[in-house]
Design a protein around this motif. Structure first.
Motif, PDB file in Angstrom:
ATOM      1  N   PRO A 122     -13.707  -6.749 -45.111  1.00  0.00           N
ATOM      2  CA  PRO A 122     -14.095  -7.182 -43.766  1.00  0.00           C
ATOM      3  C   PRO A 122     -14.267  -8.697 -43.748  1.00  0.00           C
ATOM      4  O   PRO A 122     -14.870  -9.273 -44.653  1.00  0.00           O
ATOM      5  CB  PRO A 122     -15.440  -6.460 -43.536  1.00  0.00           C
ATOM      6  N   ALA A 123     -13.747  -9.350 -42.738  1.00  0.00           N
ATOM      7  CA  ALA A 123     -13.809 -10.815 -42.670  1.00  0.00           C
ATOM      8  C   ALA A 123     -15.251 -11.281 -42.513  1.00  0.00           C
ATOM      9  O   ALA A 123     -15.919 -10.896 -41.548  1.00  0.00           O
ATOM     10  CB  ALA A 123     -12.973 -11.320 -41.507  1.00  0.00           C
ATOM     11  N   PRO A 124     -15.764 -12.112 -43.460  1.00  0.00           N
ATOM     12  CA  PRO A 124     -17.091 -12.705 -43.279  1.00  0.00           C
ATOM     13  C   PRO A 124     -17.108 -13.580 -42.025  1.00  0.00           C
ATOM     14  O   PRO A 124     -16.051 -14.049 -41.576  1.00  0.00           O
ATOM     15  CB  PRO A 124     -17.277 -13.549 -44.548  1.00  0.00           C
ATOM     16  N   PRO A 125     -18.282 -13.807 -41.430  1.00  0.00           N
ATOM     17  CA  PRO A 125     -18.356 -14.538 -40.158  1.00  0.00           C
ATOM     18  C   PRO A 125     -17.629 -15.887 -40.167  1.00  0.00           C
ATOM     19  O   PRO A 125     -16.847 -16.183 -39.247  1.00  0.00           O
ATOM     20  CB  PRO A 125     -19.859 -14.704 -39.938  1.00  0.00           C
ATOM     21  N   GLU A 126     -17.892 -16.732 -41.187  1.00  0.00           N
ATOM     22  CA  GLU A 126     -17.242 -18.052 -41.227  1.00  0.00           C
ATOM     23  C   GLU A 126     -15.729 -17.928 -41.313  1.00  0.00           C
ATOM     24  O   GLU A 126     -14.984 -18.663 -40.656  1.00  0.00           O
ATOM     25  CB  GLU A 126     -17.751 -18.855 -42.422  1.00  0.00           C
ATOM     26  N   ILE A 127     -15.260 -16.996 -42.145  1.00  0.00           N
ATOM     27  CA  ILE A 127     -13.826 -16.820 -42.352  1.00  0.00           C
ATOM     28  C   ILE A 127     -13.176 -16.286 -41.085  1.00  0.00           C
ATOM     29  O   ILE A 127     -12.092 -16.735 -40.678  1.00  0.00           O
ATOM     30  CB  ILE A 127     -13.566 -15.866 -43.535  1.00  0.00           C
ATOM     31  N   ALA A 128     -13.843 -15.326 -40.432  1.00  0.00           N
ATOM     32  CA  ALA A 128     -13.304 -14.762 -39.198  1.00  0.00           C
ATOM     33  C   ALA A 128     -13.111 -15.842 -38.137  1.00  0.00           C
ATOM     34  O   ALA A 128     -12.073 -15.902 -37.466  1.00  0.00           O
ATOM     35  CB  ALA A 128     -14.240 -13.661 -38.682  1.00  0.00           C
ATOM     36  N   GLU A 129     -14.108 -16.721 -38.010  1.00  0.00           N
ATOM     37  CA  GLU A 129     -14.018 -17.781 -37.015  1.00  0.00           C
ATOM     38  C   GLU A 129     -12.842 -18.715 -37.301  1.00  0.00           C
ATOM     39  O   GLU A 129     -12.091 -19.093 -36.398  1.00  0.00           O
ATOM     40  CB  GLU A 129     -15.319 -18.571 -36.966  1.00  0.00           C
ATOM     41  N   LEU A 130     -12.665 -19.085 -38.579  1.00  0.00           N
ATOM     42  CA  LEU A 130     -11.593 -20.014 -38.932  1.00  0.00           C
ATOM     43  C   LEU A 130     -10.208 -19.364 -38.819  1.00  0.00           C
ATOM     44  O   LEU A 130      -9.230 -20.039 -38.468  1.00  0.00           O
ATOM     45  CB  LEU A 130     -11.816 -20.549 -40.345  1.00  0.00           C
ATOM     46  N   LEU A 131     -10.116 -18.061 -39.118  1.00  0.00           N
ATOM     47  CA  LEU A 131      -8.831 -17.368 -39.008  1.00  0.00           C
ATOM     48  C   LEU A 131      -8.525 -16.927 -37.578  1.00  0.00           C
ATOM     49  O   LEU A 131      -7.408 -16.490 -37.284  1.00  0.00           O
ATOM     50  CB  LEU A 131      -8.805 -16.137 -39.930  1.00  0.00           C
ATOM     51  N   GLY A 132      -9.532 -17.012 -36.706  1.00  0.00           N
ATOM     52  CA  GLY A 132      -9.311 -16.620 -35.319  1.00  0.00           C
ATOM     53  C   GLY A 132      -9.258 -15.126 -35.117  1.00  0.00           C
ATOM     54  O   GLY A 132      -8.517 -14.641 -34.248  1.00  0.00           O
ATOM     55  N   VAL A 133     -10.046 -14.375 -35.936  1.00  0.00           N
ATOM     56  CA  VAL A 133     -10.112 -12.921 -35.777  1.00  0.00           C
ATOM     57  C   VAL A 133     -11.560 -12.519 -35.533  1.00  0.00           C
ATOM     58  O   VAL A 133     -12.488 -13.315 -35.726  1.00  0.00           O
ATOM     59  CB  VAL A 133      -9.562 -12.193 -37.027  1.00  0.00           C
ATOM     60  N   GLU A 134     -11.754 -11.263 -35.113  1.00  0.00           N
ATOM     61  CA  GLU A 134     -13.101 -10.768 -34.890  1.00  0.00           C
ATOM     62  C   GLU A 134     -13.816 -10.565 -36.222  1.00  0.00           C
ATOM     63  O   GLU A 134     -13.193 -10.257 -37.242  1.00  0.00           O
ATOM     64  CB  GLU A 134     -13.060  -9.435 -34.129  1.00  0.00           C
ATOM     65  N   ARG A 135     -15.140 -10.770 -36.206  1.00  0.00           N
ATOM     66  CA  ARG A 135     -15.949 -10.525 -37.398  1.00  0.00           C
ATOM     67  C   ARG A 135     -15.731  -9.091 -37.891  1.00  0.00           C
ATOM     68  O   ARG A 135     -15.636  -8.150 -37.097  1.00  0.00           O
ATOM     69  CB  ARG A 135     -17.416 -10.747 -37.073  1.00  0.00           C
ATOM     70  N   ASP A 136     -15.642  -8.948 -39.221  1.00  0.00           N
ATOM     71  CA  ASP A 136     -15.447  -7.663 -39.904  1.00  0.00           C
ATOM     72  C   ASP A 136     -14.044  -7.086 -39.739  1.00  0.00           C
ATOM     73  O   ASP A 136     -13.771  -5.978 -40.206  1.00  0.00           O
ATOM     74  CB  ASP A 136     -16.485  -6.615 -39.465  1.00  0.00           C
ATOM     75  N   THR A 137     -13.139  -7.821 -39.078  1.00  0.00           N
ATOM     76  CA  THR A 137     -11.740  -7.403 -39.052  1.00  0.00           C
ATOM     77  C   THR A 137     -11.203  -7.381 -40.484  1.00  0.00           C
ATOM     78  O   THR A 137     -11.463  -8.311 -41.262  1.00  0.00           O
ATOM     79  CB  THR A 137     -10.892  -8.389 -38.220  1.00  0.00           C
TER      80      THR A 137
END
Length: 261
Positions: A121-136
């Protein structure tokens, strides 16, 4: 009447003198520090005071001690990382990954060790930088970089499953030329070009586990570097989350300033 600068404690003065010896290479990496008796005679002080001075240098990561052998100037293998677009393209042209090519250009041998490749699941910081929803779900490639067998940094690379699945990025093995060779391959499945990087740096002290795994001596901080790669359309391709001991790298950024019209 002007205030006088407080005088440093003697052990601090002696540590400063030895630090200066190391800085101007009167004592080089790997050299043995003179014995406590020799230093006590040099500074006209006690061995106990010298021990405090050496302990201070050890806490700064400048000196290491070996039981029964004495104290030595700590070798500091370093890789100079140059942040410039032209340099990136020059390193890519070698057919090696950017880090390996940078180390090779400096006469060093870099190896990337795969620790894990999986979906998480994408961690919050990573999700924001990759442009996806958190935990995607995203693909993460966890690696340890070594240079001349010395651990240099942990690097976790994050990629959207849409980009990575079905490619070598999602397979747990090393990739010739690095991940960007897959992303930019004109005959490959992705066919996108890296156009821009953005880096966010955070300097902090390492956790005990990080210090053990990266062999970081006391007193040496780490840099956490979040590096996002974008394509020509401004879409994020990759986020690298790196943990880098600050005594092993020199970062140099070249910033081009546009000429005003």
């Amino acid at each position: 009447m002007s205030e006088q600068t407080p005088k440093l404690p003697p052990f601090r003065q002696y540590a400063d003198a030895l630090r200066d010896d190391i800085g101007r290479e009167a004592l080089k990496a790997g050299d043995k520090i003179p014995s406590e008796n020799q230093l006590a005679e040099r500074f006209n002080t006690t061995r106990a005071t010298i021990r405090k001075a050496i302990a201070l240098l050890r806490s700064e990561g400048l000196v290491v001690s070996h039981q029964g052998k004495g104290a030595f100037v700590r070798p500091r293998p370093q890789v100079r990382m140059l942040g410039a677009g032209a340099n990136y393209r020059a390193r890519r042209a070698t057919g090696m990954s950017n880090f390996n090519a940078e180390a090779a250009a400096q006469g060093q041998r870099a190896v990337q060790h795969i620790r894990d490749v999986s979906e998480v699941p994408a961690p919050p910081e990573i999700a924001e930088l990759l442009g996806v929803e958190r935990d995607t779900p995203v693909v993460v490639r966890r690696r340890l970089f070594t240079v001349d067998e010395e651990p240099m940094q942990f690097v976790d690379g994050y990629y959207s499953t849409q980009l990575a699945n079905g490619t070598a990025i999602a397979v747990p093995r090393r990739i010739r030329g690095g991940v960007h060779a897959v992303i930019e391959d004109p005959d490959g499945p992705i066919k996108r070009r890296v156009a821009r990087f953005v880096e966010d740096l955070d300097i902090r002290m390492p956790s005990p586990t990080e210090a053990d795994d990266l062999r970081i001596p006391p007193g040496v901080p780490v840099a956490r570097v979040l590096r996002t790669a974008y394509d020509t359309d401004g879409q994020p391709l990759e986020v690298l989350d790196s943990l880098i001991p600050c005594d092993r790298h020199i970062f140099r950024y070249v910033i081009e300033v546009p000429v005003s019209a």
